[in-house]
Design a protein around this motif. Structure first.
Motif, PDB file in Angstrom:
ATOM      1  N   ALA A  69       0.838  -1.209   0.000  1.00  0.00           N
ATOM      2  CA  ALA A  69       0.000   0.000   0.000  1.00  0.00           C
ATOM      3  C   ALA A  69       0.865   1.248   0.000  1.00  0.00           C
ATOM      4  N   ILE A  70       0.297   2.348  -0.511  1.00  0.00           N
ATOM      5  CA  ILE A  70       0.966   3.650  -0.544  1.00  0.00           C
ATOM      6  C   ILE A  70      -0.027   4.718  -0.109  1.00  0.00           C
ATOM      7  N   ALA A  71       0.422   5.664   0.710  1.00  0.00           N
ATOM      8  CA  ALA A  71      -0.382   6.826   1.093  1.00  0.00           C
ATOM      9  C   ALA A  71       0.481   8.076   0.990  1.00  0.00           C
ATOM     10  N   VAL A  72      -0.170   9.229   0.837  1.00  0.00           N
ATOM     11  CA  VAL A  72       0.525  10.497   0.597  1.00  0.00           C
ATOM     12  C   VAL A  72       0.002  11.578   1.545  1.00  0.00           C
ATOM     13  N   ASP A  73       0.899  12.374   2.089  1.00  0.00           N
ATOM     14  CA  ASP A  73       0.489  13.596   2.786  1.00  0.00           C
ATOM     15  C   ASP A  73       1.063  14.807   2.057  1.00  0.00           C
ATOM     16  N   GLY A  74       0.419  15.960   2.251  1.00  0.00           N
ATOM     17  CA  GLY A  74       0.880  17.197   1.627  1.00  0.00           C
ATOM     18  C   GLY A  74       0.604  18.380   2.533  1.00  0.00           C
ATOM     19  N   THR A  75       1.015  19.561   2.092  1.00  0.00           N
ATOM     20  CA  THR A  75       0.840  20.760   2.901  1.00  0.00           C
ATOM     21  C   THR A  75      -0.636  21.120   3.005  1.00  0.00           C
ATOM     22  N   SER A  76      -1.066  21.434   4.209  1.00  0.00           N
ATOM     23  CA  SER A  76      -2.467  21.734   4.487  1.00  0.00           C
ATOM     24  C   SER A  76      -2.868  23.065   3.855  1.00  0.00           C
ATOM     25  N   GLY A  77      -3.949  23.044   3.091  1.00  0.00           N
ATOM     26  CA  GLY A  77      -4.448  24.291   2.495  1.00  0.00           C
ATOM     27  C   GLY A  77      -3.882  24.601   1.137  1.00  0.00           C
ATOM     28  N   THR A  78      -3.007  23.747   0.592  1.00  0.00           N
ATOM     29  CA  THR A  78      -2.506  23.943  -0.771  1.00  0.00           C
ATOM     30  C   THR A  78      -3.515  23.332  -1.742  1.00  0.00           C
ATOM     31  N   LEU A  79      -3.968  24.138  -2.713  1.00  0.00           N
ATOM     32  CA  LEU A  79      -5.068  23.733  -3.588  1.00  0.00           C
ATOM     33  C   LEU A  79      -4.707  24.001  -5.042  1.00  0.00           C
ATOM     34  N   LEU A  80      -5.203  23.130  -5.926  1.00  0.00           N
ATOM     35  CA  LEU A  80      -4.994  23.357  -7.350  1.00  0.00           C
ATOM     36  C   LEU A  80      -6.239  22.962  -8.134  1.00  0.00           C
ATOM     37  N   PRO A  81      -6.516  23.687  -9.245  1.00  0.00           N
ATOM     38  CA  PRO A  81      -7.655  23.362 -10.103  1.00  0.00           C
ATOM     39  C   PRO A  81      -7.219  22.373 -11.181  1.00  0.00           C
ATOM     40  N   VAL A  82      -8.093  21.410 -11.503  1.00  0.00           N
ATOM     41  CA  VAL A  82      -7.737  20.401 -12.500  1.00  0.00           C
ATOM     42  C   VAL A  82      -8.865  20.211 -13.500  1.00  0.00           C
ATOM     43  N   ASP A  83      -8.490  19.677 -14.689  1.00  0.00           N
ATOM     44  CA  ASP A  83      -9.495  19.333 -15.680  1.00  0.00           C
ATOM     45  C   ASP A  83      -9.953  17.895 -15.463  1.00  0.00           C
ATOM     46  N   ILE A  84     -10.765  17.369 -16.371  1.00  0.00           N
ATOM     47  CA  ILE A  84     -11.358  16.056 -16.200  1.00  0.00           C
ATOM     48  C   ILE A  84     -10.312  14.947 -16.124  1.00  0.00           C
ATOM     49  N   ASP A  85      -9.126  15.192 -16.677  1.00  0.00           N
ATOM     50  CA  ASP A  85      -8.056  14.197 -16.654  1.00  0.00           C
ATOM     51  C   ASP A  85      -7.043  14.440 -15.537  1.00  0.00           C
ATOM     52  N   GLY A  86      -7.334  15.389 -14.656  1.00  0.00           N
ATOM     53  CA  GLY A  86      -6.439  15.670 -13.547  1.00  0.00           C
ATOM     54  C   GLY A  86      -5.292  16.590 -13.881  1.00  0.00           C
ATOM     55  N   ARG A  87      -5.323  17.200 -15.069  1.00  0.00           N
ATOM     56  CA  ARG A  87      -4.245  18.123 -15.445  1.00  0.00           C
ATOM     57  C   ARG A  87      -4.461  19.478 -14.776  1.00  0.00           C
ATOM     58  N   PRO A  88      -3.431  20.040 -14.131  1.00  0.00           N
ATOM     59  CA  PRO A  88      -3.558  21.354 -13.493  1.00  0.00           C
ATOM     60  C   PRO A  88      -3.881  22.438 -14.524  1.00  0.00           C
ATOM     61  N   LEU A  89      -4.798  23.335 -14.154  1.00  0.00           N
ATOM     62  CA  LEU A  89      -5.227  24.407 -15.052  1.00  0.00           C
ATOM     63  C   LEU A  89      -4.591  25.753 -14.708  1.00  0.00           C
ATOM     64  N   ALA A  90      -3.943  25.833 -13.574  1.00  0.00           N
ATOM     65  CA  ALA A  90      -3.302  27.086 -13.150  1.00  0.00           C
ATOM     66  C   ALA A  90      -2.298  26.750 -12.059  1.00  0.00           C
ATOM     67  N   GLU A  91      -1.447  27.697 -11.775  1.00  0.00           N
ATOM     68  CA  GLU A  91      -0.492  27.499 -10.681  1.00  0.00           C
ATOM     69  C   GLU A  91      -1.252  27.346  -9.371  1.00  0.00           C
TER      70      GLU A  91
END
Length: 424
Positions: A69-91
């Motif tokens: 199994a694999i799990a991931v943590d990241g910085t709290s409150g960091t957000l990004l917009p994505v398209d239907i394929d998960g590609r980031p749409l902006a910084e």
């Protein structure tokens, strides 16, 4: 073969990966800096390159066939917009970025309950409201969600800890109705599951990239702060963790949620327990204003921690405190100054220990259980004199932290997911 799970931590400076056994011991670990892959720490492809490198380094030192199994943590409150394929749409907007649209901040302030963690210009919800104006938007994701999505192919799911600052109601376990009143398009918000719940398996592409079995499960992760707490081994209500870094931060596991907006306190849900805490403006950065690290080490060796200086310090760098006293005008109290530098440092240690004790007492006043033990992390935890003074002031058992690596805490969630699905 001993089965292993992997925890990944993506932070502001780099990516770390830990392989963990069922007994919570660490089999291997790896780390790489973000700047090795580009100058912009906000760039999602840079995050993914760093994760790939950290994971590849880890897997080179273990038997890949043992990974479950694999799990991931990241910085709290960091957000990004994505398209239907998960590609980031902006910084992405990072954890400490502020949304400069006062109307967005005002509408969240108007609609959100007082106890919600979605208040303020750095909240995930404010960022989501700003991003939803972009063309081609399919959803908003937190940093850990997006990295996990690159492993599982799912770009529509988050965990209860990361979702908290985006307005998720962790008590009711749902996105609350008031979010729609802010104008947020609810279909852009991810599904939310409990940290440690399996959300999928590796895609064929990810399994091939890392040379892992296709049936490795991807498990919902958490925030970096929650992961760091879990890494210490604290598991029971009343267990506290104090971080002695540039600031002084305390957290405690509670059997009930604690909320105190005045002190900036809200609770993360971890199964049937709650993680609450607060951060003081005191801490290592105050010590550094008076002595360099080498001098602190030298002076600490001269301190007798069993005796009191009789001084009543409240060490702050400048006026203003947030917790355990909420007073933007609270002045530093660092006088009278003894002639002996060792006594001066000792008095600051005593003052910070008193702040720590007051902090845990404040959490108890707000409904948290009585403190039963403390695990310490951060640079200050290695100072024997400070530790002895703290133990005398706090009067509870001081236990060793099993790890101070956030990735180890996230690996514990991977263990939970693997165990609950019969993979261990």
């Amino acid at each position: 073969m001993t089965p292993l799970v992997v925890g990944i931590d993506i932070g502001t400076s780099g990516a770390r990966a830990v392989a963990m056994r069922q007994d919570f011991s660490i089999a291997a670990q790896s780390a790489v800096p973000l700047d090795k892959f580009g100058p912009n720490p906000r760039d999602p492809p840079t995050w993914w390159q760093a994760v790939q490198a950290a994971l590849a380094g880890l897997l080179s030192s273990i038997d890949r066939a043992t990974v479950r199994a694999i799990a991931v943590d990241g910085t709290s409150g960091t957000l990004l917009p994505v398209d239907i394929d998960g590609r980031p749409l902006a910084e992405p907007l990072m954890y400490n970025d502020k949304v400069d649209d006062v109307d967005i901040v005002a509408i969240v302030a108007r609609e959100a309950p007082e106890a919600s963690a979605a208040h303020g210009p750095t909240s995930g919800l404010a960022k989501a409201l700003r991003f939803q104006r972009l063309p081609g938007m399919a959803g908003v994701l937190h940093q850990a969600d997006w990295i996990a999505g690159n492993l599982s192919g799912r770009f529509d799911v988050s965990d209860e800890n990361n979702a908290l600052k985006t307005g998720y109601d962790v008590e009711a376990r749902r996105w609350p109705h008031w979010i729609a009143a802010t104008g947020m398009r609810m279909n852009l918000l991810p599904d939310v599951v409990e940290p440690g719940q399996v959300t999928g398996t590796l895609t064929t592409a990810a399994a091939t990239l890392f040379g892992l079995p296709r049936d490795v499960v991807v498990v919902a992760g958490t925030t970096d702060g929650c992961a760091s707490f879990l890494a210490t081994g604290a598991t029971a209500a009343g267990d506290g963790v104090t971080a002695l870094g540039s600031s002084l931060t305390i957290k405690i596991l509670s059997d009930r949620p604690i909320s105190a907006p005045r002190f900036g306190i809200y609770s993360h849900r971890l199964g049937d327990t709650w993680l609450a805490g607060g951060a003081s403006n005191s801490g290592g950065k105050v010590l550094a204003r008076h002595f360099p690290l080498a001098r602190i080490i030298e002076l600490s060796a001269m301190i007798d921690p069993a005796t009191e200086t009789g001084l009543d310090y409240y060490p702050l760098g400048t006026a203003g405190e947030r917790f355990p006293i909420a007073d933007p005008g609270l002045p530093p109290r660092l006088t009278p100054r003894p002639a002996d530098d060792a006594d001066y440092l000792k008095a600051m240690f005593e003052g910070m220990a008193a702040i720590e004790a007051l902090g845990y007492g404040r959490l108890a006043e707000l409904g948290a259980p009585a403190l039963t033990s403390i695990r310490s992390v951060g640079g200050g935890a290695a100072n024997p004199a400070w530790s002895a003074i703290r133990q005398r002031k706090l009067g509870v058992a001081f236990l060793p932290a099993l790890s101070d690596e956030a990735a180890a805490g996230t690996a514990r969630l991977a263990l939970k997911g693997a165990s609950e699905t019969g993979l261990l």
